[in-house]
Design a protein around this motif. Structure first.
Motif, PDB file in Angstrom:
ATOM      1  N   VAL A 135     -31.766  76.619   8.070  1.00 14.52           N
ATOM      2  CA  VAL A 135     -30.611  75.972   8.684  1.00 14.52           C
ATOM      3  C   VAL A 135     -30.100  74.851   7.779  1.00 14.52           C
ATOM      4  O   VAL A 135     -30.870  74.250   7.032  1.00 14.52           O
ATOM      5  CB  VAL A 135     -30.926  75.398  10.089  1.00 14.52           C
ATOM      6  N   ILE A 136     -28.800  74.623   7.856  1.00 19.68           N
ATOM      7  CA  ILE A 136     -28.158  73.499   7.166  1.00 19.68           C
ATOM      8  C   ILE A 136     -27.356  72.774   8.243  1.00 19.68           C
ATOM      9  O   ILE A 136     -26.248  73.208   8.601  1.00 19.68           O
ATOM     10  CB  ILE A 136     -27.266  73.978   6.002  1.00 19.68           C
ATOM     11  N   PRO A 137     -27.927  71.708   8.816  1.00 18.83           N
ATOM     12  CA  PRO A 137     -27.292  71.047   9.957  1.00 18.83           C
ATOM     13  C   PRO A 137     -25.951  70.389   9.650  1.00 18.83           C
ATOM     14  O   PRO A 137     -25.075  70.345  10.494  1.00 18.83           O
ATOM     15  CB  PRO A 137     -28.301  69.990  10.382  1.00 18.83           C
ATOM     16  N   TYR A 138     -25.786  69.859   8.464  1.00 18.05           N
ATOM     17  CA  TYR A 138     -24.535  69.194   8.110  1.00 18.05           C
ATOM     18  C   TYR A 138     -23.934  69.938   6.926  1.00 18.05           C
ATOM     19  O   TYR A 138     -24.246  69.648   5.773  1.00 18.05           O
ATOM     20  CB  TYR A 138     -24.772  67.718   7.767  1.00 18.05           C
ATOM     21  N   ALA A 139     -23.095  70.924   7.238  1.00 17.79           N
ATOM     22  CA  ALA A 139     -22.573  71.820   6.204  1.00 17.79           C
ATOM     23  C   ALA A 139     -21.087  71.604   5.933  1.00 17.79           C
ATOM     24  O   ALA A 139     -20.430  72.473   5.358  1.00 17.79           O
ATOM     25  CB  ALA A 139     -22.822  73.262   6.631  1.00 17.79           C
ATOM     26  N   ASP A 140     -20.548  70.458   6.317  1.00 19.26           N
ATOM     27  CA  ASP A 140     -19.110  70.204   6.147  1.00 19.26           C
ATOM     28  C   ASP A 140     -18.657  70.401   4.702  1.00 19.26           C
ATOM     29  O   ASP A 140     -17.644  71.070   4.452  1.00 19.26           O
ATOM     30  CB  ASP A 140     -18.757  68.787   6.597  1.00 19.26           C
ATOM     31  N   ASP A 141     -19.375  69.825   3.763  1.00 21.02           N
ATOM     32  CA  ASP A 141     -18.980  69.929   2.348  1.00 21.02           C
ATOM     33  C   ASP A 141     -19.048  71.375   1.861  1.00 21.02           C
ATOM     34  O   ASP A 141     -18.162  71.831   1.132  1.00 21.02           O
ATOM     35  CB  ASP A 141     -19.849  69.034   1.470  1.00 21.02           C
ATOM     36  N   MET A 142     -20.079  72.104   2.249  1.00 19.42           N
ATOM     37  CA  MET A 142     -20.211  73.509   1.831  1.00 19.42           C
ATOM     38  C   MET A 142     -19.049  74.345   2.364  1.00 19.42           C
ATOM     39  O   MET A 142     -18.509  75.191   1.651  1.00 19.42           O
ATOM     40  CB  MET A 142     -21.534  74.110   2.328  1.00 19.42           C
ATOM     41  N   ILE A 143     -18.673  74.108   3.613  1.00 17.24           N
ATOM     42  CA  ILE A 143     -17.582  74.870   4.224  1.00 17.24           C
ATOM     43  C   ILE A 143     -16.259  74.532   3.540  1.00 17.24           C
ATOM     44  O   ILE A 143     -15.459  75.419   3.229  1.00 17.24           O
ATOM     45  CB  ILE A 143     -17.515  74.608   5.745  1.00 17.24           C
ATOM     46  N   LYS A 144     -16.027  73.268   3.287  1.00 16.08           N
ATOM     47  CA  LYS A 144     -14.785  72.851   2.621  1.00 16.08           C
ATOM     48  C   LYS A 144     -14.703  73.431   1.210  1.00 16.08           C
ATOM     49  O   LYS A 144     -13.647  73.899   0.784  1.00 16.08           O
ATOM     50  CB  LYS A 144     -14.695  71.318   2.581  1.00 16.08           C
ATOM     51  N   GLU A 145     -15.815  73.421   0.483  1.00 19.66           N
ATOM     52  CA  GLU A 145     -15.843  73.951  -0.883  1.00 19.66           C
ATOM     53  C   GLU A 145     -15.685  75.471  -0.929  1.00 19.66           C
ATOM     54  O   GLU A 145     -15.200  76.026  -1.916  1.00 19.66           O
ATOM     55  CB  GLU A 145     -17.140  73.554  -1.581  1.00 19.66           C
ATOM     56  N   GLU A 146     -16.103  76.160   0.138  1.00 21.66           N
ATOM     57  CA  GLU A 146     -16.062  77.621   0.145  1.00 21.66           C
ATOM     58  C   GLU A 146     -14.624  78.152   0.179  1.00 21.66           C
ATOM     59  O   GLU A 146     -14.328  79.185  -0.415  1.00 21.66           O
ATOM     60  CB  GLU A 146     -16.848  78.172   1.333  1.00 21.66           C
TER      61      GLU A 146
END
Length: 138
Positions: free
Chosen positions: A27-38
């Motif tokens: 799990v990655i609880p705080y994935a805001d940056d990953m989602i934005k970069e994707e």
């Protein structure tokens, strides 16, 4: 084991009554940056919320071709309100394709959850009853 109060731990495999064997791998609880970069079109989460990713492995133990879809999985936290899969592009998503008997699919599913729920989420497959809960607690 498998209830909201005693969910299946991360890394433990459990076979649902529909023939799918499910494992929450990570799990990655705080994935805001990953989602934005994707994807540049992915929206920021609402104020007080965050994106939460879970890597899920699913094996078809049935006797026919079937699909496992990310939107089959919901999560619920202390607020007791279910979250459906977020409408964002994720890195390495759980594939939406035919899986033949014995085949395995693995990928991320993403939810936008209240930050107050993110530390104690459980996941369940919304089309399999009774619900079996998997821990997403980091």
């Amino acid at each position: 084991m498998g209830t909201r109060e005693s969910p299946i731990p991360i890394g433990t495999t459990f076979e649902l009554n529909n023939g799918w064997e499910i494992t929450v791998v990570d799990v990655i609880p705080y994935a805001d940056d990953m989602i934005k970069e994707e994807n540049m079109f992915n929206q920021e989460p609402d104020s007080g919320s965050q994106y939460f990713l879970a890597m899920i492995a699913a094996k078809n133990n049935g006797t026919s071709v079937d699909k496992i879809k990310g939107y089959y999985f919901n999560v619920v936290g202390p607020s007791a309100v279910a979250y459906e899969k977020a409408s964002v592009v994720t890195p390495d998503p759980l594939p939406d394709t035919d899986i033949f008997p014995g085949g395995t699919a693995e990928g991320y599913v993403c939810w936008e959850v209240k930050s107050s729920d993110a530390g104690n989420l459980t996941m369940y497959h919304q089309h399999v009853e009774p619900y079996v809960f998997f821990s997403l607690k980091p």
